[in-house]
Scaffold this motif. Structure first.
Motif, PDB file in Angstrom:
ATOM      1  N   GLU A   1      -6.875  -2.212  -3.835  1.00 55.57           N
ATOM      2  CA  GLU A   1      -8.212  -1.742  -3.453  1.00 55.57           C
ATOM      3  C   GLU A   1      -8.122  -0.589  -2.433  1.00 55.57           C
ATOM      4  OE1 GLU A   1     -12.008  -3.414  -0.945  1.00 55.57           O
ATOM      5  OE2 GLU A   1     -11.015  -4.811  -2.316  1.00 55.57           O
ATOM      6  N   LEU A   2      -7.268  -0.757  -1.444  1.00 56.72           N
ATOM      7  CA  LEU A   2      -7.102   0.289  -0.430  1.00 56.72           C
ATOM      8  C   LEU A   2      -6.482   1.558  -1.015  1.00 56.72           C
ATOM      9  CD1 LEU A   2      -5.842  -1.971   2.495  1.00 56.72           C
ATOM     10  CD2 LEU A   2      -8.043  -0.755   2.390  1.00 56.72           C
ATOM     11  N   ALA A   3      -5.499   1.399  -1.883  1.00 57.20           N
ATOM     12  CA  ALA A   3      -4.853   2.581  -2.499  1.00 57.20           C
ATOM     13  C   ALA A   3      -5.829   3.316  -3.384  1.00 57.20           C
ATOM     14  CB  ALA A   3      -3.628   2.135  -3.304  1.00 57.20           C
ATOM     15  N   ASP A   4      -6.599   2.593  -4.184  1.00 56.83           N
ATOM     16  CA  ASP A   4      -7.572   3.236  -5.074  1.00 56.83           C
ATOM     17  C   ASP A   4      -8.580   4.059  -4.264  1.00 56.83           C
ATOM     18  OD1 ASP A   4      -6.325   2.151  -7.281  1.00 56.83           O
ATOM     19  OD2 ASP A   4      -7.840   0.589  -7.633  1.00 56.83           O
ATOM     20  N   ALA A   5      -9.045   3.506  -3.152  1.00 58.20           N
ATOM     21  CA  ALA A   5     -10.015   4.212  -2.313  1.00 58.20           C
ATOM     22  C   ALA A   5      -9.418   5.492  -1.708  1.00 58.20           C
ATOM     23  CB  ALA A   5     -10.516   3.286  -1.209  1.00 58.20           C
ATOM     24  N   ARG A   6      -8.117   5.482  -1.472  1.00 62.19           N
ATOM     25  CA  ARG A   6      -7.461   6.640  -0.866  1.00 62.19           C
ATOM     26  C   ARG A   6      -7.057   7.695  -1.884  1.00 62.19           C
ATOM     27  NH1 ARG A   6      -8.418   2.959   1.909  1.00 62.19           N
ATOM     28  NH2 ARG A   6      -8.621   3.101   4.144  1.00 62.19           N
ATOM     29  N   ARG A   7      -7.079   7.355  -3.148  1.00 60.53           N
ATOM     30  CA  ARG A   7      -6.747   8.316  -4.203  1.00 60.53           C
ATOM     31  C   ARG A   7      -7.969   9.084  -4.672  1.00 60.53           C
ATOM     32  NH1 ARG A   7      -3.901   3.829  -6.938  1.00 60.53           N
ATOM     33  NH2 ARG A   7      -1.752   3.888  -6.255  1.00 60.53           N
ATOM     34  N   GLN A   8      -9.154   8.593  -4.376  1.00 60.29           N
ATOM     35  CA  GLN A   8     -10.379   9.226  -4.837  1.00 60.29           C
ATOM     36  C   GLN A   8     -10.652  10.487  -4.024  1.00 60.29           C
ATOM     37  OE1 GLN A   8     -13.587   6.437  -5.043  1.00 60.29           O
ATOM     38  NE2 GLN A   8     -12.393   4.945  -6.199  1.00 60.29           N
ATOM     39  N   PRO A   9     -11.178  11.514  -4.685  1.00 65.50           N
ATOM     40  CA  PRO A   9     -11.427  12.790  -3.986  1.00 65.50           C
ATOM     41  C   PRO A   9     -12.519  12.695  -2.938  1.00 65.50           C
ATOM     42  CG  PRO A   9     -12.160  12.910  -6.287  1.00 65.50           C
ATOM     43  CD  PRO A   9     -11.527  11.559  -6.082  1.00 65.50           C
TER      44      PRO A   9
ATOM     45  N   LEU B   1       0.831  -1.198   0.000  1.00 69.04           N
ATOM     46  CA  LEU B   1       0.000   0.000   0.000  1.00 69.04           C
ATOM     47  C   LEU B   1       0.869   1.253   0.000  1.00 69.04           C
ATOM     48  CD1 LEU B   1      -2.742   1.437   0.259  1.00 69.04           C
ATOM     49  CD2 LEU B   1      -2.591   1.064   2.741  1.00 69.04           C
ATOM     50  N   ALA B   2       1.877   1.277   0.833  1.00 62.66           N
ATOM     51  CA  ALA B   2       2.786   2.428   0.880  1.00 62.66           C
ATOM     52  C   ALA B   2       3.465   2.632  -0.472  1.00 62.66           C
ATOM     53  CB  ALA B   2       3.833   2.223   1.979  1.00 62.66           C
ATOM     54  N   ARG B   3       3.912   1.542  -1.086  1.00 64.72           N
ATOM     55  CA  ARG B   3       4.561   1.638  -2.399  1.00 64.72           C
ATOM     56  C   ARG B   3       3.611   2.240  -3.419  1.00 64.72           C
ATOM     57  NH1 ARG B   3       4.933  -0.395  -7.104  1.00 64.72           N
ATOM     58  NH2 ARG B   3       3.372  -2.034  -6.827  1.00 64.72           N
ATOM     59  N   LEU B   4       2.370   1.763  -3.435  1.00 66.80           N
ATOM     60  CA  LEU B   4       1.385   2.249  -4.398  1.00 66.80           C
ATOM     61  C   LEU B   4       1.055   3.726  -4.190  1.00 66.80           C
ATOM     62  CD1 LEU B   4      -1.039  -0.817  -4.369  1.00 66.80           C
ATOM     63  CD2 LEU B   4       0.388  -0.075  -6.299  1.00 66.80           C
ATOM     64  N   LEU B   5       1.107   4.180  -2.947  1.00 69.94           N
ATOM     65  CA  LEU B   5       0.774   5.577  -2.639  1.00 69.94           C
ATOM     66  C   LEU B   5       2.003   6.488  -2.615  1.00 69.94           C
ATOM     67  CD1 LEU B   5      -1.863   5.025   0.200  1.00 69.94           C
ATOM     68  CD2 LEU B   5      -2.293   5.641  -2.205  1.00 69.94           C
ATOM     69  N   GLY B   6       3.184   5.903  -2.811  1.00 69.13           N
ATOM     70  CA  GLY B   6       4.416   6.703  -2.784  1.00 69.13           C
ATOM     71  C   GLY B   6       4.749   7.228  -1.398  1.00 69.13           C
ATOM     72  N   ARG B   7       4.429   6.430  -0.387  1.00 64.37           N
ATOM     73  CA  ARG B   7       4.691   6.817   0.994  1.00 64.37           C
ATOM     74  C   ARG B   7       5.650   5.820   1.626  1.00 64.37           C
ATOM     75  NH1 ARG B   7      -1.261   8.450   3.301  1.00 64.37           N
ATOM     76  NH2 ARG B   7      -0.063   9.182   5.072  1.00 64.37           N
ATOM     77  N   ALA B   8       6.233   6.205   2.742  1.00 64.72           N
ATOM     78  CA  ALA B   8       7.111   5.298   3.484  1.00 64.72           C
ATOM     79  C   ALA B   8       6.267   4.314   4.279  1.00 64.72           C
ATOM     80  CB  ALA B   8       8.021   6.089   4.419  1.00 64.72           C
ATOM     81  N   PHE B   9       6.832   3.136   4.534  1.00 63.24           N
ATOM     82  CA  PHE B   9       6.177   2.124   5.334  1.00 63.24           C
ATOM     83  C   PHE B   9       7.060   1.749   6.514  1.00 63.24           C
ATOM     84  CE2 PHE B   9       5.856  -2.405   6.438  1.00 63.24           C
ATOM     85  CZ  PHE B   9       4.572  -2.406   6.951  1.00 63.24           C
ATOM     86  N   VAL B  10       6.432   1.601   7.685  1.00 59.07           N
ATOM     87  CA  VAL B  10       7.160   1.145   8.864  1.00 59.07           C
ATOM     88  C   VAL B  10       6.308   0.134   9.624  1.00 59.07           C
ATOM     89  CG1 VAL B  10       8.337   1.810  10.993  1.00 59.07           C
ATOM     90  CG2 VAL B  10       8.252   3.411   9.095  1.00 59.07           C
ATOM     91  N   ASP B  11       6.903  -0.993   9.932  1.00 62.85           N
ATOM     92  CA  ASP B  11       6.286  -2.001  10.784  1.00 62.85           C
ATOM     93  C   ASP B  11       6.820  -1.746  12.197  1.00 62.85           C
ATOM     94  OD1 ASP B  11       6.802  -4.774  12.202  1.00 62.85           O
ATOM     95  OD2 ASP B  11       5.115  -5.061  10.836  1.00 62.85           O
ATOM     96  N   VAL B  12       5.929  -1.562  13.151  1.00 64.48           N
ATOM     97  CA  VAL B  12       6.338  -1.219  14.516  1.00 64.48           C
ATOM     98  C   VAL B  12       7.273  -2.275  15.100  1.00 64.48           C
ATOM     99  CG1 VAL B  12       5.534  -0.856  16.889  1.00 64.48           C
ATOM    100  CG2 VAL B  12       4.342   0.243  14.994  1.00 64.48           C
ATOM    101  N   ASP B  13       6.928  -3.550  14.950  1.00 64.17           N
ATOM    102  CA  ASP B  13       7.788  -4.602  15.503  1.00 64.17           C
ATOM    103  C   ASP B  13       9.175  -4.576  14.872  1.00 64.17           C
ATOM    104  OD1 ASP B  13       5.704  -5.408  17.130  1.00 64.17           O
ATOM    105  OD2 ASP B  13       5.281  -7.261  16.023  1.00 64.17           O
ATOM    106  N   ALA B  14       9.237  -4.382  13.555  1.00 63.84           N
ATOM    107  CA  ALA B  14      10.534  -4.324  12.879  1.00 63.84           C
ATOM    108  C   ALA B  14      11.349  -3.132  13.358  1.00 63.84           C
ATOM    109  CB  ALA B  14      10.334  -4.266  11.361  1.00 63.84           C
ATOM    110  N   ARG B  15      10.690  -1.999  13.580  1.00 66.52           N
ATOM    111  CA  ARG B  15      11.405  -0.816  14.077  1.00 66.52           C
ATOM    112  C   ARG B  15      11.969  -1.076  15.470  1.00 66.52           C
ATOM    113  NH1 ARG B  15      11.399   4.711  13.065  1.00 66.52           N
ATOM    114  NH2 ARG B  15      11.483   3.958  10.929  1.00 66.52           N
TER     115      ARG B  15
END
Length: 165
Positions: free
Chosen positions: A157-165, A20-34
């Protein structure tokens, strides 16, 4: 606004969140991994060496810090049980990735990196979901069923919903 993925172990929070982050051009962080990166130990080692209370303290401070970044964040399955984290989620885009016990058990398998699921994986998942489901429901701004679906399909599906105005 940060996009936050919540759900049971095996729901796909990390995999879907990264895509999802990749599709939206945003950074991704998993709390456990951090946490593992900062502490230099795996979550299961933290549980074994310092105990669950210490891990939950690290989880709280890390989560609160990451929520301020406005990116895509995957929380550990139990993070939502912390009242300070629940309060901090207000105003964020909280996506609950729903998963059945059957699918979660299959996906998690005998993964020893999940200390709360050691032993009877299915039985422990039933117990955790019984406790956490009402909290996931209350916090979610979006719910999506992940059973029998590929992570990429869900992320699209989640990225498409977040790109809509």
């Amino acid at each position: 606004m940060t996009i936050v993925l919540i759900g049971a172990p095996g729901a796909g929070k990390t995999t879907v969140g990264a895509e999802l982050a990749r599709l939206l051009g945003r950074a991704f962080v998993d709390v456990d991994a951090r946490i593992e990166e900062v502490v230099g130990k795996s979550v299961s080692e933290i549980f074994a060496d310092e105990g669950e209370a210490h891990f939950r303290s690290l989880e709280e401070s890390t989560t609160l810090e990451l929520l301020a970044d406005g990116e895509v964040v995957s929380l550990g399955g139990g993070a939502v049980m912390n009242p300070r984290i629940r309060q901090a989620l207000a105003g964020h885009d909280v996506i609950w990735l729903e998963v059945s016990i059957k699918q979660a058990s299959r996906r998690v398998g005998l993964n020893t990196a999940r200390p709360l699921l050691l032993g009877n994986v299915r039985g422990r998942l039933v117990e955790l979901l019984r406790e956490r489901t009402p909290v996931y429901e209350a916090l979610a701004t979006t719910r999506i069923d992940t059973d029998r679906r590929e992570p990429r399909e869900i992320a699209v599906e989640l990225a498409d919903a977040r790109r809509q105005p």
